[in-house]
Every structure is written in structure tokens, then in C-alpha cells.
Write an enzyme that holds these catalytic residues in place. Structure first.
Site, PDB file in Angstrom:
ATOM      1  N   LYS A  39       0.852  -1.203   0.000  1.00 17.97           N
ATOM      2  CA  LYS A  39       0.000   0.000   0.000  1.00 17.97           C
ATOM      3  C   LYS A  39       0.883   1.247   0.000  1.00 17.97           C
ATOM      4  O   LYS A  39       2.095   1.163   0.248  1.00 17.97           O
ATOM      5  CB  LYS A  39      -0.914  -0.024   1.235  1.00 17.97           C
ATOM      6  CG  LYS A  39      -0.167   0.015   2.558  1.00 17.97           C
ATOM      7  CD  LYS A  39      -1.083  -0.357   3.721  1.00 17.97           C
ATOM      8  CE  LYS A  39      -0.311  -0.290   5.038  1.00 17.97           C
ATOM      9  NZ  LYS A  39      -1.061  -0.903   6.151  1.00 17.97           N
ATOM     10  N   ARG A 137     -10.450  -0.045  15.186  1.00 14.79           N
ATOM     11  CA  ARG A 137     -10.380   0.606  13.894  1.00 14.79           C
ATOM     12  C   ARG A 137     -11.367  -0.181  13.040  1.00 14.79           C
ATOM     13  O   ARG A 137     -12.420  -0.545  13.536  1.00 14.79           O
ATOM     14  CB  ARG A 137      -8.921   0.525  13.399  1.00 14.79           C
ATOM     15  CG  ARG A 137      -8.544   1.589  12.417  1.00 14.79           C
ATOM     16  CD  ARG A 137      -7.047   1.564  12.121  1.00 14.79           C
ATOM     17  NE  ARG A 137      -6.639   0.391  11.328  1.00 14.79           N
ATOM     18  CZ  ARG A 137      -5.419   0.225  10.824  1.00 14.79           C
ATOM     19  NH1 ARG A 137      -4.499   1.144  11.025  1.00 14.79           N
ATOM     20  NH2 ARG A 137      -5.102  -0.844  10.119  1.00 14.79           N
ATOM     21  N   TYR A 277      13.640  31.846   4.059  1.00 14.00           N
ATOM     22  CA  TYR A 277      12.370  32.451   4.493  1.00 14.00           C
ATOM     23  C   TYR A 277      12.374  32.696   5.999  1.00 14.00           C
ATOM     24  O   TYR A 277      12.700  31.809   6.788  1.00 14.00           O
ATOM     25  CB  TYR A 277      11.201  31.522   4.186  1.00 14.00           C
ATOM     26  CG  TYR A 277      10.800  31.446   2.738  1.00 14.00           C
ATOM     27  CD1 TYR A 277      10.561  32.596   1.975  1.00 14.00           C
ATOM     28  CD2 TYR A 277      10.596  30.209   2.128  1.00 14.00           C
ATOM     29  CE1 TYR A 277      10.166  32.502   0.658  1.00 14.00           C
ATOM     30  CE2 TYR A 277      10.185  30.108   0.807  1.00 14.00           C
ATOM     31  CZ  TYR A 277       9.976  31.266   0.077  1.00 14.00           C
ATOM     32  OH  TYR A 277       9.573  31.178  -1.225  1.00 14.00           O
ATOM     33  N   MET A 325       9.420  24.963  -0.545  1.00 16.65           N
ATOM     34  CA  MET A 325       8.580  24.040  -1.312  1.00 16.65           C
ATOM     35  C   MET A 325       9.444  23.159  -2.218  1.00 16.65           C
ATOM     36  O   MET A 325       9.246  21.947  -2.293  1.00 16.65           O
ATOM     37  CB  MET A 325       7.565  24.835  -2.138  1.00 16.65           C
ATOM     38  CG  MET A 325       6.504  23.979  -2.793  1.00 16.65           C
ATOM     39  SD  MET A 325       5.365  24.963  -3.773  1.00 16.65           S
ATOM     40  CE  MET A 325       4.557  25.938  -2.517  1.00 16.65           C
TER      41      MET A 325
HETATM   42  C1  LIG Z   1      -0.218  -1.794   6.931  1.00 13.23           C
HETATM   43  C2  LIG Z   1      -0.752  -3.052   7.447  1.00 13.23           C
HETATM   44  C3  LIG Z   1       0.085  -4.162   7.664  1.00 13.23           C
HETATM   45  C4  LIG Z   1       1.603  -4.076   7.552  1.00 13.23           C
HETATM   46  O1  LIG Z   1       2.127  -3.536   8.742  1.00 13.23           O
HETATM   47  P1  LIG Z   1       3.712  -3.381   8.947  1.00 13.23           P
HETATM   48  O2  LIG Z   1       3.859  -2.930  10.343  1.00 13.23           O
HETATM   49  O3  LIG Z   1       4.160  -2.347   7.954  1.00 13.23           O
HETATM   50  O4  LIG Z   1       4.307  -4.707   8.654  1.00 13.23           O
HETATM   51  C5  LIG Z   1      -0.507  -5.355   8.035  1.00 13.23           C
HETATM   52  N1  LIG Z   1      -1.844  -5.451   8.207  1.00 13.23           N
HETATM   53  C6  LIG Z   1      -2.672  -4.406   8.040  1.00 13.23           C
HETATM   54  C7  LIG Z   1      -4.129  -4.574   8.260  1.00 13.23           C
HETATM   55  C8  LIG Z   1      -2.155  -3.174   7.660  1.00 13.23           C
HETATM   56  O5  LIG Z   1      -2.985  -2.127   7.517  1.00 13.23           O
END
Ligand SMILES: *Cc1c(COP(=O)(O)O)cnc(C)c1O
Length: 385
Positions: A39, A137, A277, A325
Site C-alpha cells: 500500500k 479501527r 524564508y 517548497m
Molecule cells: C499496513 C498493514 C500491515 C503491515 O504492517 P507493517 O507494520 O508495515 O508490517 C498489516 N496489516 C494491516 C491490516 C495493515 O494495515
């Protein structure tokens, strides 16, 4: 790789990535599916560069956050299973079904929509039921579970492939009692659901910290995120690992990413001049300053202003004044060999020095996860040796 025409770029070390994947793969039993989490543009490393390497070095499947990320993997020609862990808007659910993605199911609304879609299309869908075990969550509360299970049971098109959960407090502490409570809640629910008639049901829960510390969390699949990129989830995880393993944990994970730029201008500035700045830094001596074509728009966080440093000719050059920036000013007074066009390392090794993601995150008051995922996706990434 021609970087002469670039202001900034990222280098992905194939050998480091391969070593990390092999390290984890060796630890896993054969029955455990080795899934990598890509992701957020593969944690900023570049999903186009990382996903093919993951396949090459033994990942069995992928986890992503969104439907868009799943499509991106398919468009790249990745044919492995993909679990979409995040929210899929109901109006996009049909696309997810048609493409045979695994879908994380955590609410009634999605189940109802999936029921309608699969019956209409006469197409199956594989779901991974996300259970609430104490993170509060995404996840199904225990009270809501019987109703959801019932709904799945009565639609033959919905295949309950697995249940899973995600730990709340496994990285932030060396006391893992809360994580172990979550684990036992998950196992209890697993037994209950399985006994209602889901024979081949699978189970998973392990993120990087769990994989590093707790073999009892491996079950049928692991979800390896940050540590495939050679980073520790936290200092606490590192300490916990070291107290359990006699070999030096320092060398176990190999950081994959190096972030570079080039000096765009060098100038001599007199003493007692305000820099950048707001004039937040004043030269205390006649100084040589280098202007770098990199800034917070690239993900080089503004919190680094007057805090961080970069590497030039293997030496540390402190950031002076505010990160802008698209530009950053560093002090190369003590690096007289620095010239226009020289390569500068923002993250990674140069010579004997190193700037880690953890150092950058520390200067910014955040964690390595946030720092790396905010590196701009528009920067070019190269796989190198
Ligand atoms: C991001 C995520 C992971 C991976 O977690 P890491 O600590 O980066 O290994 C695993 N499970 C879920 C549900 C996640 O959102």
C-alpha cells in the site's frame, strides 16, 4: 540509469530487498502464505519497482489498501492474489468482484452489496472477515458477528476464505500482553466460526513486528509491510528482537532505499546573514552554502528546517534555514571539495555515513512509516545493485 537530467531520484537496492525477503521466507513454515503489503506506493519505495521484485524473490500474494492499488498491480501484469484491506466504496464493489480480488469485509453494508452483486452476476467473491479484537479501527464487533456469519452462510457465492485482525499495540512497547490478548480473542472467534460449518477457514494477523517477534502468529498467512523494505517497525521491536536473538539484530534487515539529489548552486555568504524564508538561521562565520533542488513538495518535510542534515562527499552538511517548497539550503563550509552538480544523499549511505529513515522521522517528530510514505510518488525510482 541516467540521473544527470534529474534533480532528485530514489535508488532501490535489489540485493537488500532480496536479502530481506529471503530472511522472512526462511522463517515461515511452508503452509504459511507469504503476503507482502505494498500500500501507499510500496511504502514510498515505488510499487512499480517493488512488486516485480517481490514476485521474483518469493512473495506469494499482495495486500493493498484500495481498489485503485489493486488495479495498478494487475495493470503491471501481476497475477498473484491481491487482498484489498481498506474500504471499497459500495459503487465500486462490482468491479472488485469482477476482478476476483480478495475483499476485506468489516461491515453489514458491504455484505449486503456483495450479496446482491454476486447473485446477479452468478460470480463468487472471496472475503477476508476483519474482526474487532481491540484495535477499534476497521473490524466487526463480536456482537455483530453472528448476523454477518449468517449472511455469508446463506449466500453460496460468498466464500469466507479467512478471518483476520490487526494488532493495536505491538510496535509501541516491549510489553506485548495486549497483543497477546488480541491474539487469543482472534483464536476464540476462529474456533467459533469454524465450528458453524466453515471447514477450510483460514486465519491471519501478523504484521512485521509480529513476524519478527512471535512465530505463534504466523497461522495461514502473514502480512509483511515495513520490514520487507529493511526497516524496523520501531525501536521497541528492535530491542525486543535483540533480547530474543543472540546474533546481532542490527544486520538482520537491510534498508532498501536511497534518496538522492544534486547541488544546484554554491555560494559564499558573509557572516551574520539571515538565511532563507523568515531568516530563521544566521551565519556565524563566512559560509559556503549549497542550494539543493528538493523541498517539502517532494516529501522532504519542512520540519527538517534547521534540524536535519544531508551527506555530501560522505560528510554531514547541516540544513540551514527553512526547507522551502522546492529548495533546501545546506552548509558546506566544512566540505571544501563540494562542487556544483555533486551528488547529495538525503536518505541512505554515502561513504561511511548514513542517514536513516528513523533519523529523518525523529527530526520531524514522526515515525519512519510516515516519512517514507510521503516521499512524492512523482520522483523517479530506479532498481540498482
Ligand atoms: C499496513 C498493514 C500491515 C503491515 O504492517 P507493517 O507494520 O508495515 O508490517 C498489516 N496489516 C494491516 C491490516 C495493515 O494495515
Amino acid at each position: 540509469m541516467n540521473t544527470k537530467n534529474l534533480n532528485t531520484w530514489l535508488e532501490i537496492s535489489e540485493s537488500a530487498y532480496a536479502a530481506n525477503l529471503q530472511f522472512f521466507k526462511k522463517r515461515l513454515p511452508a503452509r504459511t502464505e507469504f503476503s507482502v503489503v505494498v500500500k501507499a506506493n510500496a511504502y514510498g519505495h515505488g510499487v512499480r519497482q517493488i512488486a516485480p521484485l517481490a514476485v521474483q524473490y518469493g512473495a506469494d500474494s499482495f495486500c493493498v489498501h484500495s481498489l485503485e492499488e489493486a488495479f495498478q498491480l494487475r495493470e503491471m501484469g501481476i497475477e498473484k492474489d491481491i487482498l484489498i484491506m481498506g474500504h471499497v466504496p459500495l459503487d465500486l464493489m462490482e468491479e472488485a468482484v469482477r476482478h476476483n480480488f480478495r475483499i476485506a469485509l468489516f461491515n453489514r453494508e458491504a455484505l449486503d452489496r456483495l450479496s446482491e452483486i454476486t447473485r446477479r452476476l452468478q460470480m463468487p467473491v472471496r472475503v477476508h472477515l476483519k474482526l474487532e479484537t481491540g484495535t477499534y479501527r476497521q473490524g466487526i464487533m463480536a456482537e455483530a458477528l453472528p448476523d454477518i456469519i449468517n449472511g455469508i452462510f446463506h449466500n453460496k457465492w460468498i466464500r469466507l476464505e479467512s478471518i483476520y485482525t490487526h494488532f493495536a499495540n505491538i510496535e509501541d512497547t516491549t510489553d506485548h500482553s495486549y497483543a497477546m490478548q488480541q491474539l487469543s480473542r482472534l483464536e476464540d472467534q476462529f474456533k467459533k466460526i469454524k465450528s458453524t460449518g466453515f471447514d477450510g477457514l483460514k486465519i491471519h494477523c501478523a504484521c512485521s513486528a509480529a513476524i519478527l517477534l512471535f512465530p505463534e502468529t504466523y497461522f495461514d498467512m502473514v502480512r509483511l509491510g515495513i520490514s520487507q523494505y529493511g526497516l524496523w517497525p520501531s525501536r521497541e521491536t528492535f530491542v525486543s528482537y535483540k533480547t530474543r536473538h543472540t546474533q546481532n539484530g542490527e544486520d538482520v534487515l537491510k534498508p532498501v532505499l536511497t534518496w538522492k539529489t544534486r547541488i544546484g548552486q554554491i555560494k559564499a555568504v558573509p557572516a551574520h546573514q539571515p538565511i532563507g524564508y523568515g531568516g530563521t538561521f544566521h551565519t556565524t562565520r563566512p559560509s559556503r552554502l549549497a542550494i539543493l533542488p528538493i523541498g517539502y513538495a517532494d516529501g522532504y518535510d519542512r520540519h527538517l528546517s534547521n534540524q536535519g542534515h544531508v551527506l555530501v562527499h560522505g560528510k554531514r552538511a547541516p540544513i540551514r534555514g527553512r526547507v522551502c517548497m522546492n529548495m533546501t539550503i545546506v552548509d558546506v563550509t566544512d566540505i571544501p571539495e563540494a562542487r556544483y552538480g555533486d551528488e547529495v544523499v538525503l536518505l541512505g549511505r554515502q561513504g561511511r555515513e548514513n542517514i536513516s529513515a528513523e533519523m529523518l522521522a525523529g527530526w520531524c517528530g514522526t515515525i519512519n512509516y510516515e516519512f517514507i510514505t510521503r516521499i512524492s510518488p512523482s520522483i523517479q525510482r530506479f532498481v540498482v545493485e
